[in-house]
Motif scaffolding. Structure first.
Motif, PDB file in Angstrom:
ATOM      1  N   LEU A   1       0.818  -1.206   0.000  1.00  0.00           N
ATOM      2  CA  LEU A   1       0.000   0.000   0.000  1.00  0.00           C
ATOM      3  C   LEU A   1       0.854   1.259   0.000  1.00  0.00           C
ATOM      4  CD1 LEU A   1      -2.461  -1.080   2.848  1.00  0.00           C
ATOM      5  CD2 LEU A   1      -2.737  -1.436   0.385  1.00  0.00           C
ATOM      6  N   ALA A   2       0.252   2.343  -0.452  1.00  0.00           N
ATOM      7  CA  ALA A   2       0.880   3.655  -0.299  1.00  0.00           C
ATOM      8  C   ALA A   2       1.122   3.856   1.191  1.00  0.00           C
ATOM      9  CB  ALA A   2      -0.036   4.741  -0.850  1.00  0.00           C
ATOM     10  N   GLY A   3       2.224   4.497   1.551  1.00  0.00           N
ATOM     11  CA  GLY A   3       2.627   4.572   2.941  1.00  0.00           C
ATOM     12  C   GLY A   3       2.088   5.729   3.758  1.00  0.00           C
ATOM     13  N   ALA A   4       1.173   6.501   3.212  1.00  0.00           N
ATOM     14  CA  ALA A   4       0.652   7.668   3.931  1.00  0.00           C
ATOM     15  C   ALA A   4      -0.087   7.257   5.203  1.00  0.00           C
ATOM     16  CB  ALA A   4      -0.281   8.466   3.033  1.00  0.00           C
ATOM     17  N   GLU A   5      -0.021   8.115   6.191  1.00  0.00           N
ATOM     18  CA  GLU A   5      -0.689   7.859   7.472  1.00  0.00           C
ATOM     19  C   GLU A   5      -2.191   7.664   7.277  1.00  0.00           C
ATOM     20  OE1 GLU A   5      -1.404  10.277  11.550  1.00  0.00           O
ATOM     21  OE2 GLU A   5       0.645  10.268  10.779  1.00  0.00           O
ATOM     22  N   GLN A   6      -2.797   8.436   6.394  1.00  0.00           N
ATOM     23  CA  GLN A   6      -4.238   8.314   6.143  1.00  0.00           C
ATOM     24  C   GLN A   6      -4.583   6.942   5.572  1.00  0.00           C
ATOM     25  OE1 GLN A   6      -6.776  10.304   7.039  1.00  0.00           O
ATOM     26  NE2 GLN A   6      -8.092   8.684   6.287  1.00  0.00           N
ATOM     27  N   VAL A   7      -3.704   6.387   4.741  1.00  0.00           N
ATOM     28  CA  VAL A   7      -3.935   5.052   4.195  1.00  0.00           C
ATOM     29  C   VAL A   7      -3.956   4.028   5.333  1.00  0.00           C
ATOM     30  CG1 VAL A   7      -2.976   3.225   2.724  1.00  0.00           C
ATOM     31  CG2 VAL A   7      -2.996   5.597   1.921  1.00  0.00           C
ATOM     32  N   GLU A   8      -3.021   4.159   6.254  1.00  0.00           N
ATOM     33  CA  GLU A   8      -2.974   3.235   7.385  1.00  0.00           C
ATOM     34  C   GLU A   8      -4.240   3.369   8.238  1.00  0.00           C
ATOM     35  OE1 GLU A   8      -0.194   1.837  11.143  1.00  0.00           O
ATOM     36  OE2 GLU A   8       0.561   3.388   9.787  1.00  0.00           O
ATOM     37  N   GLU A   9      -4.672   4.575   8.496  1.00  0.00           N
ATOM     38  CA  GLU A   9      -5.896   4.778   9.284  1.00  0.00           C
ATOM     39  C   GLU A   9      -7.101   4.156   8.594  1.00  0.00           C
ATOM     40  OE1 GLU A   9      -6.334   8.951  10.103  1.00  0.00           O
ATOM     41  OE2 GLU A   9      -4.364   9.065  11.067  1.00  0.00           O
ATOM     42  N   THR A  10      -7.207   4.364   7.293  1.00  0.00           N
ATOM     43  CA  THR A  10      -8.323   3.793   6.538  1.00  0.00           C
ATOM     44  C   THR A  10      -8.249   2.272   6.548  1.00  0.00           C
ATOM     45  OG1 THR A  10      -8.443   5.754   5.142  1.00  0.00           O
ATOM     46  CG2 THR A  10      -9.469   3.737   4.287  1.00  0.00           C
ATOM     47  N   ALA A  11      -7.057   1.720   6.352  1.00  0.00           N
ATOM     48  CA  ALA A  11      -6.886   0.263   6.364  1.00  0.00           C
ATOM     49  C   ALA A  11      -7.286  -0.313   7.717  1.00  0.00           C
ATOM     50  CB  ALA A  11      -5.445  -0.100   6.036  1.00  0.00           C
ATOM     51  N   ARG A  12      -6.864   0.324   8.781  1.00  0.00           N
ATOM     52  CA  ARG A  12      -7.208  -0.171  10.124  1.00  0.00           C
ATOM     53  C   ARG A  12      -8.715  -0.116  10.374  1.00  0.00           C
ATOM     54  NH1 ARG A  12      -2.940  -1.628  12.837  1.00  0.00           N
ATOM     55  NH2 ARG A  12      -0.914  -0.699  12.353  1.00  0.00           N
ATOM     56  N   ASP A  13      -9.352   0.964   9.967  1.00  0.00           N
ATOM     57  CA  ASP A  13     -10.796   1.102  10.152  1.00  0.00           C
ATOM     58  C   ASP A  13     -11.551   0.063   9.324  1.00  0.00           C
ATOM     59  OD1 ASP A  13     -13.349   2.527  10.869  1.00  0.00           O
ATOM     60  OD2 ASP A  13     -13.317   2.907   8.691  1.00  0.00           O
ATOM     61  N   LEU A  14     -11.212  -0.044   8.060  1.00  0.00           N
ATOM     62  CA  LEU A  14     -11.923  -0.950   7.154  1.00  0.00           C
ATOM     63  C   LEU A  14     -11.731  -2.405   7.573  1.00  0.00           C
ATOM     64  CD1 LEU A  14     -13.683  -1.046   4.627  1.00  0.00           C
ATOM     65  CD2 LEU A  14     -11.604  -0.974   3.252  1.00  0.00           C
ATOM     66  N   THR A  15     -10.508  -2.790   7.920  1.00  0.00           N
ATOM     67  CA  THR A  15     -10.268  -4.183   8.304  1.00  0.00           C
ATOM     68  C   THR A  15     -10.898  -4.515   9.662  1.00  0.00           C
ATOM     69  OG1 THR A  15      -8.062  -3.660   9.197  1.00  0.00           O
ATOM     70  CG2 THR A  15      -8.187  -4.413   6.894  1.00  0.00           C
ATOM     71  N   ALA A  16     -10.947  -3.561  10.568  1.00  0.00           N
ATOM     72  CA  ALA A  16     -11.609  -3.807  11.856  1.00  0.00           C
ATOM     73  C   ALA A  16     -13.099  -4.054  11.648  1.00  0.00           C
ATOM     74  CB  ALA A  16     -11.390  -2.627  12.801  1.00  0.00           C
ATOM     75  N   ARG A  17     -13.710  -3.239  10.796  1.00  0.00           N
ATOM     76  CA  ARG A  17     -15.142  -3.430  10.530  1.00  0.00           C
ATOM     77  C   ARG A  17     -15.389  -4.751   9.801  1.00  0.00           C
ATOM     78  NH1 ARG A  17     -17.224   0.526   7.226  1.00  0.00           N
ATOM     79  NH2 ARG A  17     -15.190   1.383   6.727  1.00  0.00           N
ATOM     80  N   GLU A  18     -14.498  -5.099   8.887  1.00  0.00           N
ATOM     81  CA  GLU A  18     -14.665  -6.358   8.150  1.00  0.00           C
ATOM     82  C   GLU A  18     -14.479  -7.560   9.078  1.00  0.00           C
ATOM     83  OE1 GLU A  18     -15.683  -8.572   4.773  1.00  0.00           O
ATOM     84  OE2 GLU A  18     -15.929  -6.448   5.271  1.00  0.00           O
ATOM     85  N   SER A  19     -13.520  -7.481   9.978  1.00  0.00           N
ATOM     86  CA  SER A  19     -13.287  -8.571  10.931  1.00  0.00           C
ATOM     87  C   SER A  19     -14.488  -8.795  11.838  1.00  0.00           C
ATOM     88  CB  SER A  19     -12.070  -8.268  11.803  1.00  0.00           C
ATOM     89  OG  SER A  19     -10.900  -8.295  11.037  1.00  0.00           O
ATOM     90  N   SER A  20     -15.229  -7.734  12.125  1.00  0.00           N
ATOM     91  CA  SER A  20     -16.377  -7.871  13.021  1.00  0.00           C
ATOM     92  C   SER A  20     -17.533  -8.635  12.382  1.00  0.00           C
ATOM     93  CB  SER A  20     -16.850  -6.499  13.507  1.00  0.00           C
ATOM     94  OG  SER A  20     -17.493  -5.796  12.472  1.00  0.00           O
ATOM     95  N   CYS A  21     -17.600  -8.671  11.060  1.00  0.00           N
ATOM     96  CA  CYS A  21     -18.699  -9.389  10.406  1.00  0.00           C
ATOM     97  C   CYS A  21     -18.223 -10.646   9.674  1.00  0.00           C
ATOM     98  CB  CYS A  21     -19.457  -8.471   9.448  1.00  0.00           C
ATOM     99  SG  CYS A  21     -18.472  -7.860   8.089  1.00  0.00           S
ATOM    100  N   CYS A  22     -16.955 -10.699   9.340  1.00  0.00           N
ATOM    101  CA  CYS A  22     -16.397 -11.862   8.651  1.00  0.00           C
ATOM    102  C   CYS A  22     -15.188 -12.333   9.447  1.00  0.00           C
ATOM    103  CB  CYS A  22     -16.011 -11.516   7.218  1.00  0.00           C
ATOM    104  SG  CYS A  22     -17.429 -11.108   6.176  1.00  0.00           S
ATOM    105  N   SER A  23     -15.471 -13.051  10.527  1.00  0.00           N
ATOM    106  CA  SER A  23     -14.427 -13.404  11.485  1.00  0.00           C
ATOM    107  C   SER A  23     -13.406 -14.386  10.940  1.00  0.00           C
ATOM    108  CB  SER A  23     -15.062 -13.955  12.755  1.00  0.00           C
ATOM    109  OG  SER A  23     -15.813 -15.118  12.456  1.00  0.00           O
ATOM    110  N   PHE A  24     -13.645 -14.950   9.777  1.00  0.00           N
ATOM    111  CA  PHE A  24     -12.679 -15.888   9.204  1.00  0.00           C
ATOM    112  C   PHE A  24     -11.454 -15.170   8.629  1.00  0.00           C
ATOM    113  CE2 PHE A  24     -15.909 -14.985   6.028  1.00  0.00           C
ATOM    114  CZ  PHE A  24     -15.153 -14.568   4.946  1.00  0.00           C
ATOM    115  N   PHE A  25     -11.548 -13.859   8.396  1.00  0.00           N
ATOM    116  CA  PHE A  25     -10.396 -13.095   7.909  1.00  0.00           C
ATOM    117  C   PHE A  25      -9.439 -12.804   9.054  1.00  0.00           C
ATOM    118  CE2 PHE A  25     -13.155 -11.278   4.426  1.00  0.00           C
ATOM    119  CZ  PHE A  25     -12.353 -11.665   3.357  1.00  0.00           C
TER     120      PHE A  25
ATOM    121  N   ALA B   1       6.483   2.713   3.413  1.00  0.00           N
ATOM    122  CA  ALA B   1       5.929   1.440   2.961  1.00  0.00           C
ATOM    123  C   ALA B   1       4.920   0.920   3.976  1.00  0.00           C
ATOM    124  CB  ALA B   1       7.046   0.429   2.770  1.00  0.00           C
ATOM    125  N   LEU B   2       3.867   0.330   3.455  1.00  0.00           N
ATOM    126  CA  LEU B   2       2.811  -0.228   4.282  1.00  0.00           C
ATOM    127  C   LEU B   2       2.354  -1.522   3.623  1.00  0.00           C
ATOM    128  CD1 LEU B   2       1.033   0.593   6.780  1.00  0.00           C
ATOM    129  CD2 LEU B   2      -0.555   1.603   5.146  1.00  0.00           C
TER     130      LEU B   2
END
Length: 118
Positions: A54-78, A89-90
């Motif tokens: 991923l692009a290494g910007a701080e905003q990218v990391e924040e978005t990735a953390r938010d999106l993956t946390a929400r996805e993990s809450s409904c699709c626990s197999f990930f 680098a990210l």
């Protein structure tokens, strides 16, 4: 890769996903937008493991953390793991159990297709 190889609906989403059906197109659109904006490369490390560069910007990391946390809450197999191998680098590692390799395949196609359309 053309769009005809990328599922345009959520038919590939397994029953194990608890996200309400009406919300799935919105989540897919969020992932597609994130992939277009942030993915710089992808490596399939095994059938059950995808690494997105991923692009290494701080905003990218924040978005990735938010999106993956929400996805993990409904699709626990990930299993998602965000790493920072360098200042600019990210990485986002995505793992699934063997029963959900097809879901990871579809996600990998979406990420690659979105990156190519950027």
């Amino acid at each position: 890769m053309s769009d005809r190889h990328v599922p345009t609906d959520d038919s590939w989403v397994p029953d194990a996903c608890t996200l309400p059906t009406a919300e799935r197109p919105l989540r897919l659109a969020e992932f597609d937008q994130f992939f277009r904006a942030a993915v710089r490369g992808a490596d399939r490390l095994s059938a059950r493991h995808l690494r997105l560069h991923l692009a290494g910007a701080e905003q990218v990391e924040e978005t990735a953390r938010d999106l993956t946390a929400r996805e993990s809450s409904c699709c626990s197999f990930f299993t998602f793991e965000i790493g920072r191998p360098g200042a600019d680098a990210l990485t986002l590692d995505i793992r699934v159990p063997a029963a959900h390799v097809d879901v990871l395949d579809a996600l990998a196609r979406r990420a690659t297709s979105a990156r190519e359309r950027r």
